[in-house]
Design a protein around this motif. Structure first.
Motif, PDB file in Angstrom:
ATOM      1  N   ARG A 154      -3.615  -1.787 -14.562  1.00 50.67           N
ATOM      2  CA  ARG A 154      -3.557  -0.531 -13.842  1.00 50.67           C
ATOM      3  C   ARG A 154      -5.113  -0.390 -13.216  1.00 50.67           C
ATOM      4  N   GLN A 155      -6.029  -0.805 -13.835  1.00 42.82           N
ATOM      5  CA  GLN A 155      -7.389  -0.715 -13.209  1.00 42.82           C
ATOM      6  C   GLN A 155      -7.422  -1.661 -12.088  1.00 42.82           C
ATOM      7  N   LEU A 156      -7.194  -2.920 -12.082  1.00 42.27           N
ATOM      8  CA  LEU A 156      -7.118  -3.809 -10.938  1.00 42.27           C
ATOM      9  C   LEU A 156      -6.091  -3.088 -10.091  1.00 42.27           C
ATOM     10  N   THR A 157      -5.205  -2.671 -10.357  1.00 41.58           N
ATOM     11  CA  THR A 157      -4.171  -2.144  -9.055  1.00 41.58           C
ATOM     12  C   THR A 157      -4.975  -0.958  -8.494  1.00 41.58           C
ATOM     13  N   TYR A 158      -5.518  -0.026  -9.198  1.00 42.63           N
ATOM     14  CA  TYR A 158      -6.339   1.179  -8.551  1.00 42.63           C
ATOM     15  C   TYR A 158      -7.282   0.720  -7.356  1.00 42.63           C
ATOM     16  N   VAL A 159      -8.104  -0.458  -8.030  1.00 38.90           N
ATOM     17  CA  VAL A 159      -9.034  -0.839  -7.250  1.00 38.90           C
ATOM     18  C   VAL A 159      -8.763  -1.567  -5.936  1.00 38.90           C
ATOM     19  N   ALA A 160      -7.318  -2.237  -6.010  1.00 41.60           N
ATOM     20  CA  ALA A 160      -6.811  -2.568  -4.868  1.00 41.60           C
ATOM     21  C   ALA A 160      -6.367  -1.722  -4.012  1.00 41.60           C
ATOM     22  N   ALA A 161      -5.650  -0.786  -4.545  1.00 42.17           N
ATOM     23  CA  ALA A 161      -5.245   0.533  -3.771  1.00 42.17           C
ATOM     24  C   ALA A 161      -6.494   1.032  -2.838  1.00 42.17           C
ATOM     25  N   ALA A 162      -7.515   1.139  -3.676  1.00 39.98           N
ATOM     26  CA  ALA A 162      -8.555   2.013  -2.901  1.00 39.98           C
ATOM     27  C   ALA A 162      -9.055   0.939  -1.851  1.00 39.98           C
ATOM     28  N   LYS A 163      -8.898  -0.494  -2.102  1.00 37.03           N
ATOM     29  CA  LYS A 163      -9.498  -1.424  -0.874  1.00 37.03           C
ATOM     30  C   LYS A 163      -8.414  -1.171   0.266  1.00 37.03           C
ATOM     31  N   SER A 164      -7.063  -1.035  -0.292  1.00 35.96           N
ATOM     32  CA  SER A 164      -6.152  -0.971   0.852  1.00 35.96           C
ATOM     33  C   SER A 164      -6.299   0.442   1.823  1.00 35.96           C
ATOM     34  N   GLU A 165      -6.647   1.553   1.050  1.00 36.10           N
ATOM     35  CA  GLU A 165      -6.911   2.697   1.832  1.00 36.10           C
ATOM     36  C   GLU A 165      -8.033   2.367   2.850  1.00 36.10           C
ATOM     37  N   ARG A 166      -9.218   1.558   2.332  1.00 34.92           N
ATOM     38  CA  ARG A 166     -10.467   1.499   3.298  1.00 34.92           C
ATOM     39  C   ARG A 166     -10.068   0.275   4.257  1.00 34.92           C
ATOM     40  N   ASP A 191     -10.450  -2.843   3.343  1.00 35.20           N
ATOM     41  CA  ASP A 191     -11.706  -3.754   3.063  1.00 35.20           C
ATOM     42  C   ASP A 191     -11.336  -5.323   3.309  1.00 35.20           C
ATOM     43  N   ALA A 192     -12.294  -6.019   3.690  1.00 38.46           N
ATOM     44  CA  ALA A 192     -12.382  -7.280   4.057  1.00 38.46           C
ATOM     45  C   ALA A 192     -11.790  -7.977   2.886  1.00 38.46           C
ATOM     46  N   ASP A 193     -12.012  -7.869   1.757  1.00 39.78           N
ATOM     47  CA  ASP A 193     -11.427  -8.549   0.717  1.00 39.78           C
ATOM     48  C   ASP A 193     -10.054  -8.145   0.099  1.00 39.78           C
ATOM     49  N   LEU A 194      -9.474  -7.155   0.924  1.00 42.49           N
ATOM     50  CA  LEU A 194      -8.506  -6.499   0.232  1.00 42.49           C
ATOM     51  C   LEU A 194      -7.148  -7.877   0.050  1.00 42.49           C
ATOM     52  N   GLY A 195      -7.192  -8.767   0.805  1.00 39.87           N
ATOM     53  CA  GLY A 195      -6.384 -10.121   0.561  1.00 39.87           C
ATOM     54  C   GLY A 195      -6.398 -10.560  -0.843  1.00 39.87           C
TER      55      GLY A 195
END
Length: 382
Positions: A298-310, A312-316
């Protein structure tokens, strides 16, 4: 490398609202939807009525404009009760994301309001039988004819095919061009002449979400249906997956949570050898591992979601990591939930066998977990 996210009170209020809808209007039909392999119409109507049908669509198009973390929470909570139903908002985001990324304002204004209102769904046409992980090897063609494009070919494994009104379809527009840079994205409408559907696939899980082939036989579409620049289709498609793999991770977290919740309830009631199963230390260790891995996912998913919203260059990397880890964890937790129920877990009287079957697809679609590991390795070594 790891950026924090912040769950606001609005996010928690959203979770409570979705959970209420799921508990009362979606979960009660989940077993029936699975047994009859029918589209979850009750869930569809409930999601439209509560603005959870396509929550990612922006307010300028009549949507609620939910951020990526909020969308992940919506999908997680729906998947907790019925994975097939969680594919409604997930696929609407997947299908419309290429338009959001590369489409003109005109094409967004044409399609997004109808999706936001719940009038129409939006599916995604990338895969082919001989071009699954090898997306650049697709054979569907689009040829210019005056101002129009004419499509011929077959797309496979298309989620919610037949239910959705709109489809983002990738097709080769320059057969002699450089591999991967000769593909263009188009919006195809269900009513377009020359566009038909195959029979529903008979599947292990997510039986309530129809999966069909898309057939294009001289399917003529107007030139203004191209999404982005000619030749940019695969680039748009892969950028789309960077964002939408987060929704698959959320789906995996949701089904794992549903299975863990049900298993805990069962072992606290079931007795063997004169005491509750939950009182045995071996069972407590098993549940502890399930809960620990679920929370990490869950924590990794939420971090990835925040990066998707922004964006971010490391979203991939993070999108791939969240999808791979959460789906592996979901498969493990749902399998362990069946084990905790023993023989009862193996029969359809309890939902954990359905959850286990549904969880499996999260390791496969939107890129197999083997492909996710390739993506992560290449990002780290770049």
């Amino acid at each position: 490398m790891f950026d924090l996210y912040q769950l606001s009170e609005d996010h928690e209020e959203l979770r409570r609202a979705v959970r209420d809808v799921v508990d009362n209007r979606i979960t009660p039909y989940a077993a029936e939807v699975d047994a009859e392999a029918r589209y979850p119409r009750e869930a569809h109507e409930a999601l439209v009525a509560t603005d959870f049908f396509a929550p990612h669509i922006g307010e300028e198009y009549g949507g609620v404009g939910a951020d990526a973390l909020a969308v992940a929470i919506v999908i997680e909570e729906i998947a907790r009760g019925c994975v097939s139903s969680s594919l409604i908002p997930a696929v609407n985001k997947l299908g419309s994301m290429p338009v959001q990324i590369g489409g003109s304002e005109e094409i967004k204004a044409k399609y997004f309001p109808r999706v936001a209102s719940g009038e129409c769904g939006f599916s995604y046409g990338l895969s082919e039988r001989e071009a699954g992980s090898d997306t650049a090897g697709m054979r569907t063609r689009a040829v210019r004819d005056g101002d129009d494009w004419v499509l011929n070919g077959v797309k496979t494994w298309i989620t919610n095919a037949g239910e959705s009104e709109f489809y983002t379809v990738m097709a080769v527009t320059d057969p002699d061009g450089p591999r991967g840079r000769n593909i263009t994205a188009f919006v195809v409408e269900k009513s377009d002449e020359g566009f038909t559907f195959g029979e529903k696939e008979r599947k292990l899980g997510i039986k309530g979400s129809p999966t069909r082939e898309l057939f294009f036989e001289n399917c003529r579409i107007p030139g203004d249906r191209a999404v982005g620049e000619v030749g940019d289709g695969l680039k748009i498609a892969l950028k789309t997956l960077d964002h939408t793999r987060v929704t698959i991770a959320a789906q995996a977290v949701g089904v794992a949570q549903g299975a863990l919740d049900y298993a805990i309830g069962y072992i606290k009631e079931r007795k063997q050898f004169g005491k509750h199963i939950a009182d045995f230390q071996a069972i407590q260790f098993m549940v502890a591992d399930m809960g620990m891995k679920l929370e990490a996912a869950r924590q990794l998913t939420y971090v990835a979601a925040a990066k998707s919203e922004r964006d971010d260059a490391d979203l991939g990397f993070f999108g791939a990591a969240a999808k791979a880890y959460a789906s592996d964890v979901a498969m493990e937790i749902t399998t362990d939930a069946v084990q905790l129920l023993g023989g009862a877990g193996y029969v359809q009287d309890h939902p954990v066998e359905r959850m286990m079957r549904d969880a499996k697809i999260t390791q496969i679609y939107e890129g197999t977990n083997q492909v996710q590991r390739l993506v992560m390795g290449r990002k780290l070594l770049a």
